[in-house]
Design an enzyme around this catalytic site. Structure first.
Site, PDB file in Angstrom:
ATOM      1  N   SER A 203       0.915  -1.140   0.002  1.00 37.58           N
ATOM      2  CA  SER A 203       0.028   0.077   0.049  1.00 37.58           C
ATOM      3  C   SER A 203       0.725   1.058   0.054  1.00 37.58           C
ATOM      4  O   SER A 203       1.689   1.666  -0.725  1.00 37.58           O
ATOM      5  CB  SER A 203      -0.941  -0.131   1.014  1.00 37.58           C
ATOM      6  OG  SER A 203      -1.942   0.913   1.175  1.00 37.58           O
TER       7      SER A 203
ATOM      8  N   ASP B 174      -6.123  -3.563  -1.939  1.00 38.36           N
ATOM      9  CA  ASP B 174      -4.890  -2.944  -0.989  1.00 38.36           C
ATOM     10  C   ASP B 174      -4.337  -4.317  -0.289  1.00 38.36           C
ATOM     11  O   ASP B 174      -4.963  -5.115   0.081  1.00 38.36           O
ATOM     12  CB  ASP B 174      -5.379  -2.270   0.227  1.00 38.36           C
ATOM     13  CG  ASP B 174      -4.264  -1.796   1.130  1.00 38.36           C
ATOM     14  OD1 ASP B 174      -3.433  -2.377   1.854  1.00 38.36           O
ATOM     15  OD2 ASP B 174      -4.230  -0.584   0.963  1.00 38.36           O
TER      16      ASP B 174
END
Length: 369
Positions: free
Chosen positions: A46, A184
């Protein structure tokens, strides 16, 4: 000061996900870079993947400027003023709830600005040729599996897409990238230490920001070591992309990394140790057992604490009450003199307003050098 970290070794850097808290990682890298810590690999999830790309590019000042100039609208299709009011708690809860519901009904928050930001800040060629191995983690929704990718696994020209894919937080609108839906990477692995260990890296530095997500257990190989830079204070919301918050988190990350690099003392402050343990026993010679128990109770620390631990706890608690600057490295004697002088400047009425432990501490016999 002399670093306690071995500067002859090369380290793999682990950067976890955590949205806006990622500014902390850049501050920590700034400290590592200043001291000359050698980085030979980076694994990021991320925002950790985005910061990993910036670190591979090698320009500390640019990375710091990107975060210091960050705003909500550079990441999400939102109104900056509305977001500032939201985090200042100046919006009615009903307005906030209605806004979030309406965004979710349309598929989530549009992150087209994040795509543009990645395009502007990332130089793919520099990342590929920097000499640092780079790995990022994402999650393929279509295949329901984790993707642990090296830079060599990513086709040329696609790095920006995979950086975006790795950062698709829950609540973000997720468009298909080259025909695939992603999420994510922190959903299944928010602290990608394993991405380095399984590839043979033995010496690891984790920069923690405690973002939401899964943290798999990873055993460091025999003969290896794992160091950690981690905050002891809250870094704020993962969507608080305000410049003020970013600047603060950069500063915290920098000093927390210095704490790890130099083995600094202190729970709140950053203190260079210049004395042996016997010094602190001498300092507390005139502290009776009843008084010792009293200050331990007030500070909520165990009676079994060492003399050194008690002295530093009293000193730091007093400094906090007297608003001594936190983000600076102090030598112990220097720090004591600053705190003591602040206390001496108080008038009688001001002293009466302070906790009892401060009076007990500063009325001890003067310390011997």
């Amino acid at each position: 000061m002399e670093p306690i970290i071995d500067l002859d070794l090369e380290y793999g850097l682990v950067l976890e996900g955590g949205g806006a808290r990622g500014a902390y990682q850049i501050g920590a890298w700034k400290a590592l870079h200043e001291v000359g810590v050698k980085i030979n690999a980076i694994a990021g999830t991320s925002v950790g993947a985005l910061n990993g790309a910036l670190i591979c590019m090698g320009n500390v000042e640019k990375a710091e400027a990107i975060w210091e100039q960050m705003t909500y609208s550079k990441v999400m299709e939102v109104n900056d003023e509305w977001m500032f009011r939201f985090f200042d708690k100046k919006l009615p809860f009903g307005d906030v709830l209605n806004h979030l519901v309406s965004r979710l009904k349309t598929g989530g928050i549009d992150v087209s600005p994040l795509r543009q930001l990645i395009h502007e800040m990332v130089d793919e060629e520099k990342v590929r040729t920097c000499g640092i191995a780079f790995y990022l983690l994402a999650f393929s929704v279509d295949e329901m599996r984790e993707l642990d990718l090296s830079i060599e696994d990513i086709p040329e020209g696609y790095l920006e897409d995979f950086l975006l894919a790795s950062a698709y937080l829950l609540g973000f609108k997720r468009e298909r990238l080259h025909g695939v839906r992603y999420m994510d990477g922190g959903v299944v692995n928010n602290v990608p230490t394993g991405a380095l260990v399984k590839r043979g890296y033995k010496h690891i530095i984790e920069i923690r920001i405690y973002g939401p997500g899964r943290e798999p257990r990873v055993k460091v190989p025999v003969g290896g070591l794992k160091l950690r830079v981690a905050p002891r204070v809250r870094l704020g919301s993962i969507i608080d992309f305000s410049p003020k918050r970013s600047r603060q988190n950069i500063k915290i990350g920098y000093y927390d990394a210095m704490r790890m690099i130099y083995g600094l003392e202190g729970r709140i402050y950053y203190l260079e140790q210049t004395h042996e343990d016997e010094f602190y026993t001498e300092c507390l010679t005139n502290l009776s057992e009843p008084k010792r128990a009293e200050v331990c109770f007030m500070l909520k620390i165990p009676l079994t604490i060492t003399d050194k631990g008690l002295f530093l706890a009293l000193l730091e608690a007093s400094a906090k009450r007297l608003r001594v600057q936190k983000y600076r490295i102090y030598q112990i004697d220097e720090f004591y003199e600053i705190v003591k002088s602040r206390y001496d400047e108080l008038d009688l009425e001001e002293r009466d307003e302070q906790p009892k432990f401060m009076e007990i501490f500063f009325e001890l016999e003067d310390r011997e050098d």
